[in-house]
Design a protein around this motif. Structure first.
Motif, PDB file in Angstrom:
ATOM      1  N   UNK A   1       0.863  -1.182   0.000  1.00 36.14           N
ATOM      2  CA  UNK A   1       0.000   0.000   0.000  1.00 36.14           C
ATOM      3  C   UNK A   1       0.895   1.227   0.000  1.00 36.14           C
ATOM      4  N   UNK A   2       0.640   2.166  -0.906  1.00 33.23           N
ATOM      5  CA  UNK A   2       1.424   3.392  -0.995  1.00 33.23           C
ATOM      6  C   UNK A   2       0.489   4.595  -1.017  1.00 33.23           C
ATOM      7  N   UNK A   3       0.935   5.676  -0.403  1.00 33.95           N
ATOM      8  CA  UNK A   3       0.173   6.909  -0.323  1.00 33.95           C
ATOM      9  C   UNK A   3       0.983   7.987  -1.035  1.00 33.95           C
ATOM     10  N   UNK A   4       0.407   8.590  -2.072  1.00 35.15           N
ATOM     11  CA  UNK A   4       1.119   9.695  -2.733  1.00 35.15           C
ATOM     12  C   UNK A   4       1.291  10.858  -1.751  1.00 35.15           C
ATOM     13  N   UNK A   5       2.460  11.480  -1.765  1.00 32.42           N
ATOM     14  CA  UNK A   5       2.734  12.589  -0.849  1.00 32.42           C
ATOM     15  C   UNK A   5       1.723  13.712  -1.034  1.00 32.42           C
ATOM     16  N   UNK A   6       1.293  13.949  -2.274  1.00 29.56           N
ATOM     17  CA  UNK A   6       0.322  15.021  -2.508  1.00 29.56           C
ATOM     18  C   UNK A   6      -1.024  14.701  -1.861  1.00 29.56           C
ATOM     19  N   UNK A   7      -1.362  13.412  -1.711  1.00 28.60           N
ATOM     20  CA  UNK A   7      -2.609  13.033  -1.039  1.00 28.60           C
ATOM     21  C   UNK A   7      -2.518  13.340   0.455  1.00 28.60           C
ATOM     22  N   UNK A   8      -1.345  13.133   1.036  1.00 24.51           N
ATOM     23  CA  UNK A   8      -1.145  13.470   2.437  1.00 24.51           C
ATOM     24  C   UNK A   8      -1.231  14.983   2.630  1.00 24.51           C
ATOM     25  N   UNK A   9      -0.607  15.744   1.728  1.00 24.45           N
ATOM     26  CA  UNK A   9      -0.693  17.207   1.784  1.00 24.45           C
ATOM     27  C   UNK A   9      -2.142  17.664   1.673  1.00 24.45           C
ATOM     28  N   UNK A  10      -2.893  17.035   0.774  1.00 24.16           N
ATOM     29  CA  UNK A  10      -4.300  17.401   0.580  1.00 24.16           C
ATOM     30  C   UNK A  10      -5.104  17.146   1.858  1.00 24.16           C
ATOM     31  N   UNK A  11      -4.884  16.012   2.491  1.00 27.22           N
ATOM     32  CA  UNK A  11      -5.571  15.696   3.741  1.00 27.22           C
ATOM     33  C   UNK A  11      -5.279  16.758   4.796  1.00 27.22           C
ATOM     34  N   UNK A  12      -4.023  17.130   4.937  1.00 25.80           N
ATOM     35  CA  UNK A  12      -3.630  18.111   5.950  1.00 25.80           C
ATOM     36  C   UNK A  12      -4.271  19.461   5.663  1.00 25.80           C
ATOM     37  N   UNK A  13      -4.218  19.918   4.406  1.00 23.46           N
ATOM     38  CA  UNK A  13      -4.793  21.218   4.042  1.00 23.46           C
ATOM     39  C   UNK A  13      -6.304  21.214   4.243  1.00 23.46           C
ATOM     40  N   UNK A  14      -6.961  20.117   3.890  1.00 21.63           N
ATOM     41  CA  UNK A  14      -8.412  20.009   4.065  1.00 21.63           C
ATOM     42  C   UNK A  14      -8.774  20.088   5.536  1.00 21.63           C
TER      43      UNK A  14
END
Length: 62
Positions: free
Chosen positions: A42-55
């Motif tokens: 399982x891999x998480x794109x770094x931009x998805x983590x950034x999006x979660x934090x900003x949201x």
């Protein structure tokens, strides 16, 4: 020139967010955190983590 997105492991996301494995998988399961599966990994794109934090920051601010 194409830029390859950085892919994070679940333990890396756990460390960055200081959350448990269960909490990270709950975020993935509820589709709050985008991820992909490569083979059995399982891999998480770094931009998805950034999006979660900003949201979450926007939600907290309102």
């Amino acid at each position: 020139m194409t830029v390859t997105p950085e892919l994070l492991t679940v333990p890396q996301v756990m460390a960055r967010l200081q959350l448990s494995r269960t909490a990270v998988y709950d975020l993935i399961r509820t589709r709050q955190l985008a991820s992909l599966t490569l083979g059995r990994a399982r891999r998480i794109p770094a931009h998805a983590l950034d999006h979660l934090i900003h949201t979450r920051l926007e939600q907290e601010a309102s």
